[in-house]
Design an enzyme around this catalytic site. Structure first.
Site, PDB file in Angstrom:
ATOM      1  N   GLY A  69       0.946  -1.381   0.081  1.00 38.21           N
ATOM      2  CA  GLY A  69      -0.087   0.140  -0.060  1.00 38.21           C
ATOM      3  C   GLY A  69       0.897   1.213   0.044  1.00 38.21           C
ATOM      4  O   GLY A  69       1.743   1.282   0.619  1.00 38.21           O
ATOM      5  N   GLY A 105      -0.842   4.433   0.008  1.00 38.49           N
ATOM      6  CA  GLY A 105      -1.731   5.753   0.543  1.00 38.49           C
ATOM      7  C   GLY A 105      -0.910   6.383   1.516  1.00 38.49           C
ATOM      8  O   GLY A 105       0.366   6.247   1.835  1.00 38.49           O
ATOM      9  N   HIS A 107     -21.553   8.835   4.970  1.00 31.71           N
ATOM     10  CA  HIS A 107     -21.468  10.191   4.679  1.00 31.71           C
ATOM     11  C   HIS A 107     -22.869  10.730   4.279  1.00 31.71           C
ATOM     12  O   HIS A 107     -23.271  10.082   3.152  1.00 31.71           O
ATOM     13  CB  HIS A 107     -20.286  10.571   3.914  1.00 31.71           C
ATOM     14  CG  HIS A 107     -19.809  12.000   3.969  1.00 31.71           C
ATOM     15  ND1 HIS A 107     -20.622  12.919   3.650  1.00 31.71           N
ATOM     16  CD2 HIS A 107     -18.631  12.514   4.570  1.00 31.71           C
ATOM     17  CE1 HIS A 107     -19.842  14.053   4.027  1.00 31.71           C
ATOM     18  NE2 HIS A 107     -18.589  13.709   4.391  1.00 31.71           N
ATOM     19  N   ARG A 112     -22.070  13.260  11.308  1.00 29.75           N
ATOM     20  CA  ARG A 112     -22.545  12.512   9.973  1.00 29.75           C
ATOM     21  C   ARG A 112     -23.499  11.422  10.353  1.00 29.75           C
ATOM     22  O   ARG A 112     -24.330  11.364   9.566  1.00 29.75           O
ATOM     23  CB  ARG A 112     -21.043  12.035   9.447  1.00 29.75           C
ATOM     24  CG  ARG A 112     -20.230  12.983   9.069  1.00 29.75           C
ATOM     25  CD  ARG A 112     -18.902  12.254   8.429  1.00 29.75           C
ATOM     26  NE  ARG A 112     -18.037  13.121   7.988  1.00 29.75           N
ATOM     27  CZ  ARG A 112     -16.575  12.809   7.795  1.00 29.75           C
ATOM     28  NH1 ARG A 112     -16.458  11.916   7.549  1.00 29.75           N
ATOM     29  NH2 ARG A 112     -16.042  14.032   7.244  1.00 29.75           N
ATOM     30  N   GLU A 153      -6.290   3.001   7.391  1.00 26.58           N
ATOM     31  CA  GLU A 153      -7.921   2.538   7.337  1.00 26.58           C
ATOM     32  C   GLU A 153      -7.659   1.177   7.449  1.00 26.58           C
ATOM     33  O   GLU A 153      -8.955   0.469   7.947  1.00 26.58           O
ATOM     34  CB  GLU A 153      -8.623   3.074   6.194  1.00 26.58           C
ATOM     35  CG  GLU A 153     -10.009   3.125   6.272  1.00 26.58           C
ATOM     36  CD  GLU A 153     -10.809   3.767   5.044  1.00 26.58           C
ATOM     37  OE1 GLU A 153     -10.137   4.593   4.549  1.00 26.58           O
ATOM     38  OE2 GLU A 153     -11.922   3.257   4.864  1.00 26.58           O
ATOM     39  N   LEU A 191      -6.752  11.120   7.721  1.00 24.56           N
ATOM     40  CA  LEU A 191      -5.443  11.484   6.904  1.00 24.56           C
ATOM     41  C   LEU A 191      -4.420  11.707   8.201  1.00 24.56           C
ATOM     42  O   LEU A 191      -3.273  11.243   8.354  1.00 24.56           O
ATOM     43  CB  LEU A 191      -5.637  12.913   6.456  1.00 24.56           C
ATOM     44  CG  LEU A 191      -6.789  12.966   5.165  1.00 24.56           C
ATOM     45  CD1 LEU A 191      -6.764  14.192   4.751  1.00 24.56           C
ATOM     46  CD2 LEU A 191      -6.578  11.911   4.286  1.00 24.56           C
TER      47      LEU A 191
HETATM   48  C1  LIG Z   1     -13.825  10.780  -0.936  1.00 28.05           C
HETATM   49  C2  LIG Z   1     -13.319  10.731   0.266  1.00 28.05           C
HETATM   50  C3  LIG Z   1     -13.036  11.882   0.942  1.00 28.05           C
HETATM   51  C4  LIG Z   1     -12.240  11.739   2.225  1.00 28.05           C
HETATM   52  N1  LIG Z   1     -11.755  12.976   2.799  1.00 28.05           N
HETATM   53  C5  LIG Z   1     -11.262  12.900   3.822  1.00 28.05           C
HETATM   54  C6  LIG Z   1     -10.743  14.198   4.651  1.00 28.05           C
HETATM   55  O1  LIG Z   1     -11.006  15.268   4.141  1.00 28.05           O
HETATM   56  N2  LIG Z   1     -10.120  14.041   5.751  1.00 28.05           N
HETATM   57  C7  LIG Z   1      -9.822  12.848   6.269  1.00 28.05           C
HETATM   58  O2  LIG Z   1      -9.050  12.480   7.217  1.00 28.05           O
HETATM   59  N3  LIG Z   1     -10.252  11.559   5.643  1.00 28.05           N
HETATM   60  C8  LIG Z   1     -10.837  11.684   4.529  1.00 28.05           C
HETATM   61  N4  LIG Z   1     -11.215  10.341   3.967  1.00 28.05           N
HETATM   62  C9  LIG Z   1     -10.697   9.158   4.455  1.00 28.05           C
HETATM   63  C10 LIG Z   1      -8.926   9.077   3.941  1.00 28.05           C
HETATM   64  O3  LIG Z   1      -9.098   9.718   2.658  1.00 28.05           O
HETATM   65  C11 LIG Z   1      -8.694   7.655   4.003  1.00 28.05           C
HETATM   66  O4  LIG Z   1      -9.261   6.954   4.974  1.00 28.05           O
HETATM   67  C12 LIG Z   1      -7.337   7.397   4.072  1.00 28.05           C
HETATM   68  O5  LIG Z   1      -6.761   8.346   2.956  1.00 28.05           O
HETATM   69  C13 LIG Z   1      -6.614   6.038   3.802  1.00 28.05           C
HETATM   70  O6  LIG Z   1      -5.260   5.924   3.715  1.00 28.05           O
HETATM   71  P1  LIG Z   1      -4.636   4.623   3.606  1.00 28.05           P
HETATM   72  O7  LIG Z   1      -3.178   4.889   3.505  1.00 28.05           O
HETATM   73  O8  LIG Z   1      -5.004   3.775   5.002  1.00 28.05           O
HETATM   74  O9  LIG Z   1      -5.101   3.817   2.356  1.00 28.05           O
HETATM   75  P2  LIG Z   1      -5.311   4.053   0.943  1.00 28.05           P
HETATM   76  O10 LIG Z   1      -5.186   5.568   0.570  1.00 28.05           O
HETATM   77  O11 LIG Z   1      -6.618   3.687   0.532  1.00 28.05           O
HETATM   78  O12 LIG Z   1      -4.217   3.172   0.161  1.00 28.05           O
HETATM   79  C14 LIG Z   1      -4.435   1.787   0.052  1.00 28.05           C
HETATM   80  C15 LIG Z   1      -2.987   1.425  -0.708  1.00 28.05           C
HETATM   81  O13 LIG Z   1      -3.132   0.066  -0.856  1.00 28.05           O
HETATM   82  C16 LIG Z   1      -2.859  -0.518  -2.074  1.00 28.05           C
HETATM   83  N5  LIG Z   1      -3.491  -1.765  -1.833  1.00 28.05           N
HETATM   84  C17 LIG Z   1      -4.870  -2.218  -1.359  1.00 28.05           C
HETATM   85  N6  LIG Z   1      -4.930  -3.516  -1.887  1.00 28.05           N
HETATM   86  C18 LIG Z   1      -3.854  -3.987  -2.333  1.00 28.05           C
HETATM   87  C19 LIG Z   1      -3.427  -5.282  -2.546  1.00 28.05           C
HETATM   88  N7  LIG Z   1      -4.287  -6.384  -2.498  1.00 28.05           N
HETATM   89  N8  LIG Z   1      -2.162  -5.660  -3.179  1.00 28.05           N
HETATM   90  C20 LIG Z   1      -1.234  -4.262  -3.095  1.00 28.05           C
HETATM   91  N9  LIG Z   1      -1.468  -3.024  -2.858  1.00 28.05           N
HETATM   92  C21 LIG Z   1      -2.715  -2.995  -2.457  1.00 28.05           C
HETATM   93  C22 LIG Z   1      -3.486   0.584  -2.880  1.00 28.05           C
HETATM   94  O14 LIG Z   1      -2.719   0.413  -4.224  1.00 28.05           O
HETATM   95  C23 LIG Z   1      -3.233   1.597  -2.314  1.00 28.05           C
HETATM   96  O15 LIG Z   1      -1.733   2.031  -2.404  1.00 28.05           O
HETATM   97  C24 LIG Z   1     -11.716  10.474   2.748  1.00 28.05           C
HETATM   98  C25 LIG Z   1     -12.284   9.508   1.946  1.00 28.05           C
HETATM   99  C26 LIG Z   1     -12.821   9.593   0.733  1.00 28.05           C
HETATM  100  C27 LIG Z   1     -13.406   8.147   0.053  1.00 28.05           C
END
Ligand SMILES: Cc1cc2nc3c(=O)[nH]c(=O)nc-3n(C[C@H](O)[C@H](O)[C@H](O)COP(=O)(O)OP(=O)(O)OC[C@H]3O[C@@H](n4cnc5c(N)ncnc54)[C@H](O)[C@@H]3O)c2cc1C
Ligand code: SF4
Ligand code: FES
Lengths: 647, 252
Positions: A50, A52, A276, A340, A435, A451
């Protein structure tokens, strides 16, 4: 024995958090960790799945520390991880406004906002680290919004009384992710991180009870490869797409987590889902995803539906006294700004009464007429112009002239793999961040806190705690052809072959849609025992049909997007069942989990602290087999549970 | 709506590829362009044919995955709109629509409408960052940034890395993408120490990756879904000159 005849196993306990005063727990934990000798770091391999905010930040930071990191994402570039889509902002207890904010207040708000279902130690650490995150991002060149004096601007967000949300227009996630992505690319350039784009993790490799690697599929060539390491980090995001329609990116999935769950990682609070309130409603059967309209719109927009049932006049034809501004009516003190979960449920209620608007009846108005009259169109345009444009692009309607139509949509999943204070799962050597884990938001996440958590986990927590594991564990070399490795590869190949050979009559998407309907109807905004029991019958049936009748064209040795989706939907079909069971067993309402049987006289969520003040962590025992529930008791030493009230 | 689609089909990198005709009878004007392809793909799968491969993820115009040339225009006819945000109400019943992948030497086709944009990551690796390790940052307010600079930086940082600018450019140049990153970092005080080093290493990597030179046609900015202003390229050129001819690039 059916799936719902779960048993209760031994409690699960977080042994990693120090006790004593909460303000110094993280400090003491940092001092307590064993350190990896800098000269040895290069020899230590860490896999980060991942890219993100959580995974990108972790991989970059671990690379900077000198570890040998291998990083994976399914997109064609790490910069496209779903974090890119976050709009509103990121919280931090900087107290730049001098409005009474503090680490303690952010801690307090987050525990309370989570409706007392999160672990205090973790949340306090998150609040402490929030301040460092802003420093780090600013130093990376993240172009946050600024005031004329050149200092950082903040806004208040998501029902809190202080202004602590830092933002970059409506694209905060994008700018923070680009910061992490650039730090990651810098390490790729430096040779500390090997990046595998368009690679999907399909299996976890375990040796002697520890996580030692992953099996991945090259999504272009179909090649199955194994990657061995000393520790594995999953930062693979949330699983909202189990509902088919959500605000998540199309590729968001539970596969990595679910594969780990099947191998022993406990899955905690799977039913905690955030819905939401302000999304653009579904327009037809072709709908493939839902678009979030920023929460900030509720600062100036007024939510209403017609008072009269079946009133299908155009909104402009409905006189003021025939409108029901239901949030203002029900919650006079918070009005349109209630949290929400409350806003979402209220919208569902009026739609259930058949007072919903738009072609499907599943929508409520969000009206800016008053704001435009009061502030003038230019002021409204300056604040929300880009959102209004986006709305018009999608719906073809002009929100300056006619009210927006909005409806709740699945947005975020608070549940995830269980982790201790060190972010280590119940599989030693496997850490879970962002997440994907269950840790900080309890039963409801506050706006702008995901975030913060992703970056806290990735930049500041994992790099410390993972070192402790590595320094205090002796890990034998794993041979590339060790039986455990071959077994994992065999399992992946077999699954792919099976999916390709069924050659039935229904597409993967048709199954995914159907699962989504079941989840939304029975495990969505309002859950009942009867509905959940129904879902627990429907899902295994659907899963059986999937494995007998899905049609996946093509081969495994090529770019095959149907095959990718099939693997993900297969896992959602198991996860969905667990979510329903979790929702069924938790016979209380809390945060985003509303059980119709557990409400106060005036229809608000009623928590049951006596029986449910725990995180429910589930152990897998086989597909469709009754799982085992392990409870982590939650103790509230600092923030004492109270019933939320927004009246 | 009934629509005729002519879609580029190519099995893999070595296949020569061809346009193939399809018809969708039941399109709705509320569909996005990608949803139209979804509907077509469902039909192809049930008919035992290979569905059309295309990149997409967020479907909100922000991840930069989607990449289709529609009737000769990258991301299609609507201004400032990615193809995932393009809706069928922009088209008319009975239209024939050509759908092709990005075409550029540095972006080889992987399959159908999917191309390989890893060259963009290479350009970022060559210096598209501020070298600051986690934990070493000073307090955020220790360096005020004039609002105008922050805003200009943001306008450039808005780039989603989609590659439409390259697809639109007759020379296959990535100058808009490159200029956007250089302006984002170059406008911020944090980006100053490496500014003149960065421009040289990034430009060199851009050239080595097979992107063409910029001849100021402006086609990139017209195609850009995020309206990255053309003047980021002037910034790029100015910094490059200052770094090289002007000798501002630090030695060694
Ligand atoms: C539209 C929207 C708006 C939002 N706005 C806000 C906000 O304003 N403020 C806030 O705090 N939060 C907000 N959120 C929530 C927040 O964006 C997410 O919870 C957070 O960005 C998740 O980050 P992460 O690094 O955990 O995962 P992600 O950013 O989802 O990254 C997941 C990563 O895992 C990889 N991956 C997944 N499965 C596999 C697999 N099987 N094999 C290899 N790679 C894989 C993907 O390629 C990606 O790189 C929002 C969410 C959405 C949907
Ligand atoms: S400059 Fe515009 S067209 Fe080019 S990659 Fe960035 S967003 Fe896409
Ligand atoms: S799919 Fe993300 S920008 Fe189009």
């Amino acid at each position: 024995m059916s799936f719902s005849d779960y048993t209760v196993g031994a409690p699960v306990v977080d042994k990693a958090a120090p006790d004593g005063p909460i303000e110094t727990r993280w400090e003491r934990r940092k001092f307590g960790v064993k350190l990896v000798n800098p000269a040895n770091k290069r020899k230590v391999k860490i896999i980060v799945v991942g890219t993100g905010l959580a995974g990108g930040a972790a991989a970059a930071t671990l690379g900077e520390a000198g570890y040998h990191v291998t990083s994976f994402c399914y997109q064609d570039s790490p910069r496209r991880a779903h974090s890119i889509a976050a709009q509103g902002g990121i919280n931090a207890a900087k107290n730049y406004r001098n409005d009474g904010d503090s680490v303690y207040r952010l801690f307090y708000d987050t525990v309370k906002g989570g409706d007392f279902r999160a672990r205090e130690s973790n949340v306090h650490r998150l609040a402490e680290i929030s301040r460092q995150i802003i420093d780090q991002c600013v130093a990376q060149g993240v172009p946050f919004a600024r005031e004329y004096g050149g200092l950082l601007d903040t806004r208040s967000f998501g029902g809190v009384q202080v202004s602590r949300t830092f933002y970059a227009r409506g694209q905060t996630g994008q700018q923070l992710l680009l910061g992490a992505y650039q730090a990651l690319e810098r390490q790729i350039h430096a040779g500390t991180v090997n990046m595998y784009e368009r690679h999907e993790m399909l299996e976890l490799i375990m040796v002697e009870g520890r996580a030692r690697g992953i099996v991945a599929r090259d999504m272009v060539t179909g090649e199955i490869s194994t990657h061995l390491a000393d520790a594995v980090v999953l930062a693979t995001g949330g699983y909202g797409n189990v509902f088919y329609l959500s605000t998540n990116a199309k590729g968001c999935n539970v596969t990595a987590n679910w594969r780990a769950h099947r191998k022993g990682a406990l899955f905690a609070n799977p039913c905690f889902t955030q819905i939401h309130p302000t999304c653009i409603p579904v327009s037809g059967d072709h709908q493939s995803k839902l678009t979030l309209m920023s929460e900030s719109l509720r600062n100036d927009g007024r939510v209403w539906v017609p008072k009269r049932l079946g009133d299908d006049r155009a909104p402009s034809q409905i006189p003021e006294d025939e409108r029901d501004y239901f949030l203002e009516r029900k919650y006079p003190s918070f009005g349109n700004l209630v949290p929400r979960d409350i806003a979402s449920r209220a919208a569902k209620e009026v739609c259930d009464e058949k007072r919903g608007v738009g072609p499907t009846g599943l929508g409520v108005y969000l009206d800016f007429a008053d704001a435009i009259a009061r502030l003038g169109r230019p002021a409204v345009e300056a604040k929300y112009g880009n959102l209004f444009e986006m709305y018009e692009r999608i719906t073809g309607e002009n929100p300056y002239e006619t009210p927006m139509r909005i409806f709740p949509a699945v947005h975020y999943t608070m549940g995830g793999l269980w982790v201790d204070y060190d972010l280590q799962s119940t599989i030693p050597g496997m850490f879970v961040a962002g997440e994907a884990n269950f840790s900080d938001h309890g039963a409801n996440r506050l706006g702008a806190s995901a975030l913060m958590q992703g970056l806290s986990d990735g930049y500041f927590v994992l790099p410390v705690t993972i070192g402790d594991y590595l320094a205090s564990t002796t890990l034998p070399e794993v041979a590339p052809d060790a039986p455990e490795v071959l077994e994992a590869v065999g399992a992946v190949n077999e699954r792919i072959d099976t999916l390709l050979s069924i050659n039935g009559t229904r597409t993967v998407d048709s199954f995914h849609r159907e699962l989504g309907h079941i989840m939304w109807d029975y495990c969505g905004m309002e859950r009942t025992e009867e509905g959940l029991r129904k879902a627990l019958e429907l899902i295994p049936e659907l899963r059986r049909e999937f494995w007998n009748n899905v049609k996946v064209p093509g081969t495994g040795a090529e770019l095959n997007q149907s095959l990718e989706k099939a693997g993900r939907v297969a896992d959602f079909l198991e996860l969905g069942e667990l979510m329903c069971l979790d929702a069924l067993h938790r016979a209380e309402s809390c945060g985003g989990h509303f059980r119709a049987e557990s409400q106060t006289e005036d229809g608000e969520a009623a928590r049951d602290d006596e029986n449910f003040a725990y995180a429910g962590a589930w152990e897998y025992t086989g597909r469709g087999e009754a799982p085992i529930l392990h409870k982590e008791e939650l103790n509230f030493e600092y923030v004492h549970p109270t019933q939320r009230s927004y009246k | 709506m009934k629509l005729n689609l002519r879609v580029w089909r190519q099995n893999d990198q070595v296949d020569k590829g061809r346009m193939v005709d399809y018809t969708v009878d039941d399109a709705s004007e509320d569909m996005s362009f990608l949803e139209l392809i979804d509907v077509l793909n469902e039909k192809l799968i049930l008919a035992g044919q290979d569905p059309i491969a295309f990149d997409h993820d967020c479907r909100e115009g922000i991840c930069g995955s989607c990449s289709m040339v529609i009737d000769g225009q990258p991301h299609g006819p609507q201004k400032a709109t990615t193809v995932c945000q393009l809706h069928m109400r922009q088209f008319n019943d009975g239209d024939t629509i050509n759908v092709e992948p990005w075409r550029a030497g540095a972006f080889p086709v992987v399959k159908d409408l999917v191309v390989d944009r890893s060259a963009f990551d290479k350009i970022i690796q060559a210096g598209g960052y501020v070298s600051v390790n986690t934990g070493s940052a000073p307090e955020a307010h220790s360096t005020p940034v004039p609002k105008a600079a922050a805003d200009r930086s943001f306008a450039a940082a808005n780039c989603i890395g989609c590659g439409a600018c390259v697809a639109a450019c007759p020379n296959g140049s990535a100058s808009l993408f490159l200029g956007a990153k250089l302006t984002h970092l170059g406008e911020m005080p944090q980006g100053q120490p490496e500014r003149y080093e960065r421009v040289v290493t990034m430009v060199d990597t851009h050239d080595a990756a097979g992107f063409g030179g910029c001849t100021n046609t402006g086609a990139c900015a017209t195609a850009c879904p995020k309206e990255i202003p053309l003047d980021v390229i002037s910034q790029l050129n100015k910094d490059y000159l200052a770094a090289t001819v002007g000798g501002k690039r630090r030695k060694g």
